[in-house]
Design an enzyme around this catalytic site. Sequence first.
Site, PDB file in Angstrom:
ATOM      1  N   LYS A  61     -11.918  -2.860   7.983  1.00 16.70           N
ATOM      2  CA  LYS A  61     -11.586  -3.731   8.893  1.00 16.70           C
ATOM      3  C   LYS A  61     -11.988  -3.382  10.364  1.00 16.70           C
ATOM      4  CE  LYS A  61      -7.925  -3.366   5.502  1.00 16.70           C
ATOM      5  NZ  LYS A  61      -8.074  -4.513   4.676  1.00 16.70           N
ATOM      6  N   TRP A  64       0.772  -1.043   0.004  1.00 19.45           N
ATOM      7  CA  TRP A  64      -0.020   0.119   0.048  1.00 19.45           C
ATOM      8  C   TRP A  64       0.771   1.094  -0.022  1.00 19.45           C
ATOM      9  CZ3 TRP A  64      -4.100  -1.691  -1.878  1.00 19.45           C
ATOM     10  CH2 TRP A  64      -4.612  -2.806  -1.673  1.00 19.45           C
ATOM     11  N   ASP A 109      -1.727   6.285   6.681  1.00 19.65           N
ATOM     12  CA  ASP A 109      -2.754   5.234   6.408  1.00 19.65           C
ATOM     13  C   ASP A 109      -3.086   4.232   7.522  1.00 19.65           C
ATOM     14  OD1 ASP A 109      -4.361   3.160   5.297  1.00 19.65           O
ATOM     15  OD2 ASP A 109      -2.946   2.791   3.562  1.00 19.65           O
TER      16      ASP A 109
END
Lengths: 358, 358
Positions: free
Chosen positions: A192, A100, A168
């Site tokens: 999540k 990511w 993030d």
Amino acid sequence: MKYNFNSGPSILPQTVYEQASQAILDYNNTGLSILEIGHRTPIFEGILDEASQLARELMGLSNDYEILFLHGGATTQFLQIPYNFLGASETAAYLDCGTWGTKAIKEAKAFGTVHLLGTSKDKNYSYIPKGYTIPDGIKYIHITSNNTIEGTQQNSWPEKNGAYLVADMSSDILSRQMDFNNFDLIYAGAQKNIGAAGVTFVAVKKDIISATVPDRHIPSMLDYRKHIDNGSMLNTPPVFAVYVCLLTLRWLKALGGLQAIEPVNNQKAKLLYDTLDTLPVFTPTVALEDRSVMNVVWIMENKTLEDAFLATCKEAGMVGIKGHRSVGGFRASLYNALPLSSVQALTDLMTDFAKKNG
Amino acid sequence: MKYNFNSGPSILPQTVYEQASQAILDYNNTGLSILEIGHRTPIFEGILDEASQLARELMGLSNDYEILFLHGGATTQFLQIPYNFLGASETAAYLDCGTWGTKAIKEAKAFGTVHLLGTSKDKNYSYIPKGYTIPDGIKYIHITSNNTIEGTQQNSWPEKNGAYLVADMSSDILSRQMDFNNFDLIYAGAQKNIGAAGVTFVAVKKDIISATVPDRHIPSMLDYRKHIDNGSMLNTPPVFAVYVCLLTLRWLKALGGLQAIEPVNNQKAKLLYDTLDTLPVFTPTVALEDRSVMNVVWIMENKTLEDAFLATCKEAGMVGIKGHRSVGGFRASLYNALPLSSVQALTDLMTDFAKKNG
């Protein structure tokens, strides 16, 4: 009985399923489904306000932050952040700890200069680079607090040296206590620990907003200022996804918040890592001090046993044990809603498997 | 009993609510909630494929089209279309028929030249401009097939003169038969006739994709080519919202598709317009030939009766009758899932109200 170790979309609390299911038939005795309720109504405005306030409260965020629930996932934030904050002649510092982070860097490079603080690519992203310093004149620092795919987690934050700090936190937000006020922009795909797929959580400090690149045209839907001015309703928000966030945030608050969930998360991770460290048939791949409490990854040195292990997991109702397609191996995600008993079931199975196949 | 005339998010079929509600508790006897199912699984891939195929079938789209389910709403398409297809030295032709067209034009102007084909701003967007011609050298034409807020609907399409034809069909897609293959890009926020809020439907022809601006950096999440290459899974898709689309598309197919729904929609609209035309207390505002079958708007010349009418509607369980905050007056949205009986209830109430207040 299923044990859901999915990395996201992932398990949510049972009470969230029950309430969300009921709200689709009839939201709060309104005679309407949550799916047919207008967003510009006191009902949805109440949902959005309460979700924002709960997030603020659970994270202990000061009033310097704006809370947004946006479309597009964390991947849209990868481009939105440099679009707003990285001028063509400015430099942002990125830490590259995996899939990511790499994607975030790629998007940023199109807008300005990226200074690479460090990368753990040399060892398959199995550790978090440390010991870097922030050069002078950096606009913002970008880190990934937890690497869902590689199973590493960051536990210390850079000295900012005048830069803004952007994180993030998609895969570990609300899982542990930290000083969230240290960050200038926090973002997370909801799927999540916050809710279901289809909405992105953003907490952004007023300071960094005032540092928006002045001489660049920013399309409306990518402009944080417009989202703030419109209270996350620049266009029709993902109503149901925001509602699921609210239910999950309420559940976490009722549980006692981050103070209560953190030790449970640590206990779950310890149980699994201890088992992996004990059984030679399994090999954890991440440096000891950087092991993620959320995503536990391991391999099996004896590749011929891999399929048998996956089959055993499947037979026992264990879902999501296969590692990400980009790295292989195995992974168990232990998000907030996963009960300790699921980890116990997995470690029992592993111990049993090791006995039979050791 | 509620009658839901919301303009979007809006009413969906009862069977969709029931199936969606059940899937949140247990998707198809998997022992998992639809909210916790991974997107890179045969289950979700099956959902996405079937939804795409059903949309293709219902619209009669040829294999020249790619079907995408994206984040961001139609408002993101306002910027994504010119980002991909309008070069700095190119011109796109836009028809300005109201709020959404105006917003689309504003976003496009940042990327290239906008040629205004026509506007009905002079009469509060109460009609669709006609009689325009497409100049030579236009890259694409952008129209809004139905104007949700202003209550107008387009029934004829421009001669293309070599340009691509792009349409925002957010509020009337799948409500009537038309030659969808005449369009090069069709987009729609799902929250009217396709599903719930939180996902955007896009059908894009391969030709226009090949005409993507070559010399411009397009951020990944805004690049149609990347979404196509990744089958709508460039990042985590809004899983549940896509599933609700699938359920709604299945319902429409079972009903007989557009051929079956179109006459019902016409009947609903005729009943309401006839009532408005008959009762002097209500005044429809849209030019006769441009009246929308989906969104019926009207005013009351006697403003002192407005509150009483709204109160009467509320008392009778009628939701969403108030006009959009930007235009005032009244509006009833009659999307596919709204039964004729709801329109009958509304017209009965109007007739009764007119009798008492005429």
